[in-house]
Design an enzyme around this catalytic site. Structure first.
Site, short mmCIF file in Angstrom:
data_model
loop_
_atom_site.label_atom_id
_atom_site.label_comp_id
_atom_site.label_asym_id
_atom_site.label_seq_id
_atom_site.Cartn_x
_atom_site.Cartn_y
_atom_site.Cartn_z
N GLU A 96 0.82 -1.21 0.00
CA GLU A 96 0.00 0.00 0.00
C GLU A 96 0.85 1.26 0.00
O GLU A 96 1.95 1.28 0.55
CB GLU A 96 -0.91 0.02 1.24
CG GLU A 96 -1.94 -1.09 1.23
CD GLU A 96 -2.76 -1.12 2.50
OE1 GLU A 96 -2.98 -0.04 3.10
OE2 GLU A 96 -3.18 -2.21 2.91
N CYS A 116 4.57 -7.49 7.71
CA CYS A 116 5.47 -7.01 8.76
C CYS A 116 5.63 -8.08 9.84
O CYS A 116 4.67 -8.76 10.18
CB CYS A 116 4.91 -5.73 9.35
SG CYS A 116 6.02 -4.94 10.55
N CYS A 337 -2.07 2.40 6.87
CA CYS A 337 -1.55 1.29 6.06
C CYS A 337 -1.84 -0.08 6.65
O CYS A 337 -1.83 -0.27 7.84
CB CYS A 337 -0.05 1.48 5.83
SG CYS A 337 0.26 2.52 4.40
#
Length: 346
Positions: A96, A116, A337
């Site tokens: 994104e 992540c 995000c």
């Protein structure tokens, strides 16, 4: 079966490295500047480079590749014009990017990883886990694709999208030097902000790079126990270790650090928490950026009440620390995000 030859990611190369590549395949040195120029015009294949000989195009096609990016989804805020992109990469991974307009110029918020590892409790980027690091070219392409789509120039960059920049250290540092290159996008280092959840040893390393960027460090708590609950990274690098690295960074670079603090109702937004934070940071060359947490459907956290934010702000200011409350942009398009990617993958 013969092993497939690894292709050079040419957009991740500096001009001098492209020159070395051109010379190594038996072509004239001056062709490198032509190739570099075409790459930053957004060409998708070597055959699109109209002033490059066919022989060189054939050789480059055998040894190098031009990474691509495509817009999977695009949302435009009806409130403030913020634009959010869900991009698809060559291998199908989703990332994104958010484009925001400010009086001081257009800012883009970039992703540095697909997914992540850090696992911060309130963040949507960790949903569906970590997939891989992004290449320098894939960070550049987020800017180039956005500029092409909107016909507007980007003047400021924040590395605050999906992923932890310092967990992808080498690629991120290479990207920073590439995006600053005067022959490329030529975006000044002082217009770039890098946000980290607090990987202390990489902050120490970054201090040696001589990059005049703004370092933003996510704290989100003012004591070790609570920070560990919110941010698993704190179990590896304690608050004490992190702040020691931050002080060394300031001493080495002479640059102010911005401390990010996501205000979560009933979790870390009390007056006592603010007082403790003020004492921790007192005397440091720093700024505190308070961020009312974004609601994420998979999480139960709620943003702080306006009155709590005001008390928190006044308490920090008592310690003569500069503090601001971040204005939330793109609230009608889930501009924080990770949310688009999570929705697309679910």
């Amino acid at each position: 079966m013969a092993e497939q030859k690894a292709m050079t990611d040419i957009l991740s190369l500096f001009p001098g490295e492209i020159e070395e590549l051109i010379v190594s395949i038996g072509e004239k040195r001056f062709r490198a500047s032509q190739v570099f120029s075409w790459l930053y015009k957004g060409v998708k294949s070597f055959s699109d480079m109209s002033n490059i000989p066919k022989e060189l195009i054939a050789k480059l096609s055998e040894s190098a590749q031009i990474k691509s990016i495509s817009i999977e989804e695009k949302f435009v805020s009806q409130i403030d014009g913020t634009v959010k992109y869900l991009y698809r990469l060559d291998d199908g991974e989703m990332i994104e990017t958010v484009f925001m307009r400010y009086k001081h110029g257009n800012t883009i918020c970039l992703s540095t990883q697909a997914g992540c590892k850090m696992g911060c409790d309130f963040c949507a980027s960790t949903i569906n886990g970590f997939r891989r690091n992004l290449l320098p070219s894939e960070m550049l392409l987020q800017i180039m694709c956005c500029e092409r789509d909107l016909a507007e120039k980007v003047s400021n960059i924040v590395l605050m999208g999906i992923g932890e920049p310092l967990d992808n250290y080498d690629n991120v540092v290479r990207f920073l030097r590439l995006v600053n290159n005067e022959k490329g996008l030529n975006i000044g280092m002082r217009h770039i902000s890098l946000s980290t959840c607090g990987i202390a040893d990489k902050i120490d390393r970054l201090a040696q790079e001589n990059l005049p960027i703004t370092l933003s460090v996510s704290l989100h708590a003012s004591d070790q126990k609570k920070r560990e609950e919110i941010m698993p990274v704190a179990r590896k690098w304690s608050l004490e270790q992190l702040l020691a690295s931050c002080r060394q960074y300031i001493k080495k670079t002479g640059r102010r650090i911005s401390f990010e603090y996501a205000l979560i109702s009933g979790v870390n937004d009390s007056g006592e928490e603010a007082d403790r934070l003020g004492k921790l940071l007192s005397g440091m060359l720093c700024h505190v950026n308070l961020i009312p947490v974004n609601p994420v459907k998979e999480k139960s956290f709620k943003k702080s009440e306006k009155s709590s934010i005001e008390v928190f702000t006044r308490t920090i200011e008592k310690y003569r620390i500069s503090v601001t409350v971040r204005r939330r942009l793109g609230s009608d398009i889930n501009a924080s995000c990770g949310q688009l990617r999570a929705n697309h993958s679910s």
